[in-house]
Structure formats: C-alpha cells, structure tokens
Design a protein around this motif. Sequence first.
Motif, short mmCIF file in Angstrom:
data_model
loop_
_atom_site.label_atom_id
_atom_site.label_comp_id
_atom_site.label_asym_id
_atom_site.label_seq_id
_atom_site.Cartn_x
_atom_site.Cartn_y
_atom_site.Cartn_z
N LYS A 173 42.61 43.48 50.66
CA LYS A 173 43.11 44.69 51.33
C LYS A 173 43.51 45.80 50.39
CE LYS A 173 42.42 42.76 55.23
NZ LYS A 173 41.18 43.16 55.98
N ASN A 174 43.70 45.50 49.15
CA ASN A 174 44.10 46.54 48.19
C ASN A 174 43.24 46.43 46.93
OD1 ASN A 174 45.49 48.59 46.89
ND2 ASN A 174 47.11 47.22 46.16
N PRO A 175 41.96 46.75 47.03
CA PRO A 175 41.06 46.49 45.92
C PRO A 175 41.04 47.55 44.83
CG PRO A 175 39.82 47.38 47.74
CD PRO A 175 41.24 47.25 48.22
N THR A 176 41.68 48.68 45.06
CA THR A 176 41.64 49.76 44.06
C THR A 176 42.30 49.30 42.77
OG1 THR A 176 41.63 51.48 45.75
CG2 THR A 176 42.37 52.10 43.54
N ALA A 177 41.53 49.24 41.69
CA ALA A 177 42.03 48.76 40.41
C ALA A 177 40.94 48.91 39.37
CB ALA A 177 42.46 47.29 40.49
N PHE A 178 41.30 48.61 38.14
CA PHE A 178 40.37 48.56 37.02
C PHE A 178 40.05 47.08 36.78
CE2 PHE A 178 38.03 50.17 33.70
CZ PHE A 178 38.48 49.90 32.41
N TYR A 179 38.77 46.71 36.85
CA TYR A 179 38.36 45.32 36.72
C TYR A 179 37.71 45.09 35.36
CZ TYR A 179 39.36 44.80 41.66
OH TYR A 179 40.00 44.76 42.87
N LEU A 180 38.24 44.10 34.68
CA LEU A 180 37.76 43.78 33.33
C LEU A 180 37.20 42.36 33.28
CD1 LEU A 180 40.78 45.33 31.49
CD2 LEU A 180 38.41 45.98 31.03
N PRO B 109 28.80 48.73 37.90
CA PRO B 109 28.77 50.10 37.37
C PRO B 109 30.09 50.46 36.70
CG PRO B 109 29.26 50.15 39.70
CD PRO B 109 29.05 48.70 39.35
N LYS B 110 30.18 51.65 36.14
CA LYS B 110 31.42 52.10 35.53
C LYS B 110 32.43 52.48 36.61
CE LYS B 110 33.19 55.23 31.98
NZ LYS B 110 32.84 56.26 30.96
N THR C 191 29.87 44.09 44.79
CA THR C 191 29.72 43.15 43.68
C THR C 191 29.73 43.89 42.36
OG1 THR C 191 28.50 41.56 45.03
CG2 THR C 191 28.25 41.39 42.63
N LEU C 192 30.57 43.39 41.44
CA LEU C 192 30.68 43.94 40.10
C LEU C 192 29.91 43.02 39.15
CD1 LEU C 192 33.15 45.00 41.79
CD2 LEU C 192 34.40 45.07 39.62
N SER C 193 29.15 43.65 38.27
CA SER C 193 28.31 42.88 37.36
C SER C 193 29.00 42.70 36.01
CB SER C 193 26.98 43.60 37.15
OG SER C 193 26.25 43.02 36.10
#
Lengths: 116, 114
Positions: free
Chosen positions: B83-90, B8-9, B20-22
């Motif tokens: 442990k620190n997953p907060t981020a922008f994933y590209l 998702p966004k 899971t990120l698509s």
Amino acid sequence: GENVEQHPSTLSVQEGDSAVIKCTYSDSASNYFPWYKQELGKRPQLIIDIRSNVGEKKDQRIAVTLNKTAKHFSLHITETQPEDSAVYFCAATPGGHGGATNKLIFGTGTLLAVQP
Amino acid sequence: DGGITQSPKYLFRKEGQNVTLSCEQNLNHDAMYWYRQDPGQGLRLIYYSQIVNDFQKGDIAEGYSVSREKKESFPLTVTSAQKNPTAFYLCASRVTSGKVETQYFGPGTRLLVL
C-alpha cells in the motif's frame, strides 16, 4: 534479532576538522561491520569494514574502531573535505544462524555536512 | 559496482498495478538482496537469495515477491498489496572472499505511485 542504532543523525563540521559517527549493536555474535557512504540519489558505496577479531582498521583518512565488550563501533574521518559530505550508514552481520545468511542490518544513517 | 545493474531508473505505478524491478549482476555472486530505502529510515531488507531457486523473506516482505531462476538475475515484483510502495529500491549482491561478506549495490530504482 539484531538491532543497530546510529548517532548522530546529522553532523556538521568545518573543513579540516574530524568527524566521528557511532553505532551500537545488540547481537553479541555479530562478526562483520561495514560502513557505506551514500551521495544524494546514488548507491551506497563500501568505504571500510572491520571484522570482530580486529579492534581497529585504518585506510588513509578513514578509520573504524570496534569495542566488542561494549558492542559499539565508530567511524572516524580526519581532515574532512567538502567531498566527504554524504550520508553514512553502519551495518552489522548477525552471528549464529543469522550469520549464515550474511544479512546486513543497517543503522538509520548520518548526514555529514562539511562546511568549506 | 559496475557489475550490478538495475532497471528502470524511475518507475511509476498506478493504483492496483503490479510492477517488476530488474536486478542483474555479472559478478558470479551467489547471494543477492533487495532493500527498500525511505528517508530517515536507512535500508530495510525485503528479500534475499543465497542460491538459485531459493529465497527467503527479509524484514518487510509483505506486498513483494521475488524469483531466482538464474544466478545473475533477481527481479522484485511490487504487488498491489503493497500500500505504500513509494521508495528507493536497491539491489545488492555479495562476494565471499575468505571471511569477508561484502555486499555491493546496484544504482537503484525510484518507484513513484501515480
């Protein structure tokens, strides 16, 4: 492994002035150097790239120069406009075994602000 | 770039949860990549895949897993070990045209921890 350093981290210019962003790389076998522009909250967009067998490339107001001996490359933006404001990233593709994977090693980015 | 989609966004993760990120592309690109972007740190490579059923760790693979069962799909799982997953994933994919190794990016997924 390859390491890419980028300077400056922030750059403020007046509209119409030129802006220059510089990057250095460590792997002398690196052979491909793209530049990406990223606007706030959006994806990086390729704006120009250069290969190691070329010293300079130009596309309208944007140019990139490469100095293989010194292992540095630069982005030049002329006649800057407010819409040029964004974060710019340089990158390098390592040569040798690393090059076979076509990985990109990114610099840490430059926030360019063009003041109207 | 329109041929690479991510969903998702925005994604929210609870403690101890896997998410899971698509990433999907219809560009017929062989290679696909996952990057993580944190403020002031540029883009860091998590995993990459050059061909179906094959993938390699990038620079920050710990706490992440991927699969590449189809050419057009490269999902990324953020496990509870990260442990620190907060981020922008590209996500990105690569076209090879002659000697060009251009990577094109998807729109990204912003992951936040609750």
